[in-house]
Design a protein around this motif. Structure first.
Motif, PDB file in Angstrom:
ATOM      1  N   LEU A   1     -41.956  -0.772 -50.818  1.00 32.52           N
ATOM      2  CA  LEU A   1     -43.148   0.076 -50.775  1.00 32.52           C
ATOM      3  C   LEU A   1     -44.187  -0.713 -49.991  1.00 32.52           C
ATOM      4  O   LEU A   1     -45.040  -1.392 -50.548  1.00 32.52           O
ATOM      5  CB  LEU A   1     -43.619   0.392 -52.197  1.00 32.52           C
ATOM      6  CG  LEU A   1     -42.525   0.866 -53.166  1.00 32.52           C
ATOM      7  CD1 LEU A   1     -43.072   1.028 -54.583  1.00 32.52           C
ATOM      8  CD2 LEU A   1     -41.896   2.176 -52.675  1.00 32.52           C
ATOM      9  N   LEU A  31     -41.159   5.083 -50.233  1.00 33.43           N
ATOM     10  CA  LEU A  31     -42.614   4.944 -50.344  1.00 33.43           C
ATOM     11  C   LEU A  31     -43.304   6.298 -50.487  1.00 33.43           C
ATOM     12  O   LEU A  31     -44.202   6.472 -51.320  1.00 33.43           O
ATOM     13  CB  LEU A  31     -43.157   4.217 -49.106  1.00 33.43           C
ATOM     14  CG  LEU A  31     -44.680   4.213 -48.924  1.00 33.43           C
ATOM     15  CD1 LEU A  31     -45.375   3.456 -50.046  1.00 33.43           C
ATOM     16  CD2 LEU A  31     -45.050   3.625 -47.562  1.00 33.43           C
ATOM     17  N   LEU A  84     -48.560   4.950 -52.263  1.00 34.21           N
ATOM     18  CA  LEU A  84     -48.405   3.725 -53.038  1.00 34.21           C
ATOM     19  C   LEU A  84     -49.367   3.695 -54.219  1.00 34.21           C
ATOM     20  O   LEU A  84     -49.008   3.253 -55.317  1.00 34.21           O
ATOM     21  CB  LEU A  84     -48.631   2.501 -52.149  1.00 34.21           C
ATOM     22  CG  LEU A  84     -48.501   1.132 -52.820  1.00 34.21           C
ATOM     23  CD1 LEU A  84     -47.126   0.953 -53.452  1.00 34.21           C
ATOM     24  CD2 LEU A  84     -48.784   0.022 -51.815  1.00 34.21           C
TER      25      LEU A  84
END
Length: 379
Positions: free
Chosen positions: A49, A346, A70
């Motif tokens: 991520l 992500l 995120l």
């Protein structure tokens, strides 16, 4: 909208995530997967991520989407682990981007300057400072960038959790069921065609990754420009004395492949990845695996004795500008959620939340407006 029948094409993290959110809201959802759920790009990923580590000054909108997704991860993990009743190994150890040679340091400095121009929270470290964070790094490391807020998740655990959560919320799952085409009448979706016959529905969400362009029935002007980008990877078993704790990414000016090393809580060390425009070819090559191992060994010499657990190759779905294609297009009730390229894991939370909201309300948020298919019509 809640009483309408929704069909999702594609059973990776994107399709499952959207399906879970829709089913949880009470919608009637059926998901069709051409193979076994989650065994394509989502399975092959490393689970990084890392919007800061992969930031580019020419991709500010994509960076903003990644940073926002995120920021949703803590909420996403809490919600998903509660619904699935399992852990997905979300880790917040940060990322180190390292260089070994003077040319690498120059390239690293260029990246750091770009990150500063984007006002990102990153720090420049000497080799010694980097080894204080990650003692397994080579003594040859000359400099590093520390991206403390870039995290990671075990993508295979997240896949399993999404499947469990989706089914527990009432979602219907059709594995090994290829969608041959989408039925469109007078510019509006009315159903899909499968090997078993036709199925009527009110909305279709296309989340089939690099196979999205192979679905028949979509007008040429509305066909998403997605291509497969091959990535070879491998997993090693970490052993006592060389226990990598932090995600490590290399910058190598003289070599064709920069690598990343992603440690898992279960002791696996994921190493990837090549970046090859080879169509749908998923064969492993000696050269690809050699480049990965060489790059990983140069950064962390202690991996030399690690057992090899697994090797594989996946196909990332890349769009023309390598950003995802999200939302509406000229075909009524056909919604796109594809083309996530290197950022599928992500961008799963933001995609799932935003696309499920779009399906339920019909409204496109400002968050995904820049990523609609129509951006290519102005090129």
């Amino acid at each position: 909208m809640i009483n309408r029948k929704i069909i999702i094409i594609g059973g990776g993290v994107i399709g499952l995530g959207i399906g879970w959110q829709l089913a949880k809201a009470g919608a009637s959802v059926s998901l069709f997967e051409r193979d076994k759920v989650g065994r394509a790009a989502s399975w092959a990923a490393a689970g990084m991520l890392a919007p800061l580590a992969e930031a580019h000054t020419e991709e500010t909108e994509l960076l903003g989407l990644g940073v926002k997704s995120l920021s949703l991860y803590p909420q996403w993990v809490k919600e998903l682990e509660a619904d699935a009743q399992m852990c997905i190994d979300y880790r917040v150890d940060g990322t180190l981007i390292v260089g070994l040679e003077p040319d690498d340091t120059h390239q690293l400095r260029h990246l750091y300057t770009a990150q500063q121009q984007l006002d990102l929270d990153v720090n420049w470290l000497t080799g010694r400072e980097a080894r204080e964070i990650e003692p397994t790094l080579s003594p040859r490391i000359t400099a590093a960038i520390h991206c403390a807020s870039d995290h990671q998740v075990d993508n295979r655990l997240m896949l399993g959790a999404l499947q469990r959560a989706y089914i527990s919320c009432g979602g219907m799952l059709q594995e090994n069921s290829s969608v041959e085409g989408i039925v469109i009448e007078k510019g509006t979706v009315t159903g899909i065609l499968t090997e078993e016959g036709s199925q009527k529905c009110d909305v279709v969400v296309l989340a089939a990754g690099c196979w999205s362009t192979q679905i028949k029935g979509i007008p040429e002007s509305a066909r998403p420009p997605i291509r497969p980008v091959k990535g070879q990877m491998l997993a090693l078993q970490m052993e006592e004395g060389v226990d990598v704790k932090t995600v490590i990414r290399t910058v190598r000016a003289k070599y064709p492949t920069s690598v990343y090393l992603v440690p898992r809580t279960d002791g696996r060390l994921i190493i990837g990845a090549t970046n090859e425009e080879m169509g749908f070819d998923t064969r492993l090559t000696a050269g690809g695996i050699f480049e990965l191992l060489r790059g990983a060994w140069e950064a962390v010499p202690g991996i030399y004795e690690f057992p090899v657990l697994e090797t594989w190759a996946g196909l990332r779905p890349g769009s023309r500008d390598n950003a995802p294609i999200l939302g509406k297009n000229e075909v009524e009730n056909l919604i796109y959620a594809t083309g996530h390229y290197r950022n599928g894991i992500l961008l799963t939370p933001i995609t799932a939340y935003e696309i499920s909201k779009l399906v339920m309300t019909g409204e496109t948020s400002k968050t995904i407006t820049p990523f609609q298919l129509n951006r290519f019509s102005t090129e």
